[in-house]
Structures are given as structure tokens and as C-alpha cells.
Design an enzyme around this catalytic site. Sequence first.
Site, PDB file in Angstrom:
ATOM      1  N   THR A 207       7.135  -2.568   2.280  1.00 48.22           N
ATOM      2  CA  THR A 207       5.995  -1.733   2.624  1.00 48.22           C
ATOM      3  C   THR A 207       4.694  -2.517   2.565  1.00 48.22           C
ATOM      4  O   THR A 207       4.570  -3.498   1.825  1.00 48.22           O
ATOM      5  CB  THR A 207       5.867  -0.525   1.674  1.00 48.22           C
ATOM      6  N   GLU A 256       1.596   3.565   0.903  1.00 47.06           N
ATOM      7  CA  GLU A 256       2.330   2.396   1.404  1.00 47.06           C
ATOM      8  C   GLU A 256       3.079   2.781   2.671  1.00 47.06           C
ATOM      9  O   GLU A 256       3.639   3.866   2.783  1.00 47.06           O
ATOM     10  CB  GLU A 256       3.281   1.851   0.340  1.00 47.06           C
TER      11      GLU A 256
END
Length: 315
Positions: A207, A256
Site C-alpha cells: 500500500t 493507505e
Amino acid sequence: MHYWKGLEAVPAGYGPSVVTLGNFDGVHRGHRAVLRRLVDAARERGATAVAISFNPHPAQVHRPGTCPPLIMGIEDRIDSLAESGVDALLMIRYTLEFAQATAEQFVKEVFVDRLGARAVVIGHDVRFGRDNEGDFDTMVELGRLHGFEVLGIDDIGEDRRWSSTWIREALVNGDVHTASDILGRPHRMRGEVVHGAARGRALGFPTANLSTDASGIIPADGVYAGWLVDEAGVRWPAAISVGSNPTFEGVSRQVEAHVIDRPTEAVEDFDLYGQQVVVEFVARLRPMVAYRGVEALIEQMRDDVENSRAILAAD
């Protein structure tokens, strides 16, 4: 678009102009309708269209501990106002000293003396000047006194007036669909990609983590389908996680984005660290919940990616 930071940046003898003023937080559909009227009025009069805004937001000065979060950062506000077609943006630094100007002092110094206003486009709920003493009728009187026309704009919306307050309410509830409808585009955050705990990478879902000082309201905790826009302007489909990830202990709240469907040859070289990126929220997939074990979490993440892919293919 000319961008003036402060009254002193406005060229001497500027005008004639048609002006409007507002905080323009979000530059939503209601704002853009006012700005379209501004531009049309300016063209009809052979004048320039000037939007006046404030930085910081007045609420941040008067109520620093309780002011609502801003929908967008200053950079996105300037870009969005430029896209509206206005000829110039005057950004006034808002201070307690500036707030002491009376309604007439403000209008004469800014509208008349600095901008040579021939018309002013405002909503009927406008407030301005010290202690918000000025209203629409005040502006009409000042227009008669100083030689400019006042063009009133009625509330704009469908079932409810489009407003920044409504957008904030929707985002607090994770309703990014309603927020996007009012904004006329997906809600977005902008920030630097920073290093995180690398749990996503270890699970097979790397991420891009936004820094904690990223601009834009963080929507309610949950998982969203959306887009990540890198510094080159490339829009990548993404599954976005907002929250503290309750499956793991000691994780602070974060935003994220896992970029999906990257070209195979780009996977190893796909490094966003240090970049200023934009994350756009299209749809909420689910709330943030704790899973019993990592395998259950991984299975859910696979589902999140598939659902995001399907939603974004139709976006």
C-alpha cells in the site's frame, strides 16, 4: 488565471471587474454555479471575473479548537477555482485584525478601490464585515453608494441546498457517493507517500500510505474503491483502507491505497515513496472490522480488490 496573494498584489488601477467572495471549501456544484454566473456576468459587461477567498478559513481563526475540518487543501482549492474559468483569484490572508474591518470598509477597500467592481455576485445568505454585520441588503446599499450592481443567487441544489456542511456530514458517515454527487467529482485527499509498517506488503497487498498531514477530510473508517493519482498524473485503480486496522494491535489511524492491476513489468519498480499523490474515493465497500487471523483478512482483501476492480471499471 491570475493569482494574487493579498491586496497588495493586485495591480494598480485594476478593473473593471465583476466579483464574488466565499470560502469555497470543496468548490462544489453550488460554488461552481455561482462562479459560472460570475463569469457570464463579467463577459456581458466586458469586465474580468474575480473570485475572492480567504486563507486560513475564518473559522480556523475565530474557532481554532472547534472549527470543522476542511474538505480540501489550499492547493486543490486554487486549482479548482482556476478550472472554473475565473480570470483572477484574490486570496486574502484572514487575521483577527482583518476581521475588524466594517462591512463598508471591506467593500470599499477590496471591491471598489482595489478591483474596480462594476457588479458583485453573491448569495442571499451572504455575511461579511466585522461581527458579520453585513448581509445582502447591506451589499445592495453599498452598491448604490459606490456604483456597483448586486446580482443575487438563490440557493442551489436538488433535494437540499448543496453545501460544504452537507459534504462533511456525508464523509463523516462514509457516504462518499453523496459527497461526490454534491462535489461533482470524487472526494479527494492529497499528501506525501510515507513508509508504514509494511504489513500490506507482507500480506501480498502493498500500500501507499498517506502522511498524517495530508489535506482533505478523512472519511469514516472502512474500505473504499477509488483511484490513486501519481505525480505524473497517471490514475491507478485502488482499494483504499481508512482506519487503524483492528486485526493488528497498536496501529494508528491511517489512509493507505493498494494499487491494483499494475503492469507486471512495473511491479518491482513501482515506488511512490516521497511522491505527492491524490487519493480519490469512489464507493465504500465495507466498514473496518477485526478478523480472526491473518488468513481470513487476506481472503477479505482479495474480495475487496475484486469488488474495487468491478466498481472502477464502470466509473
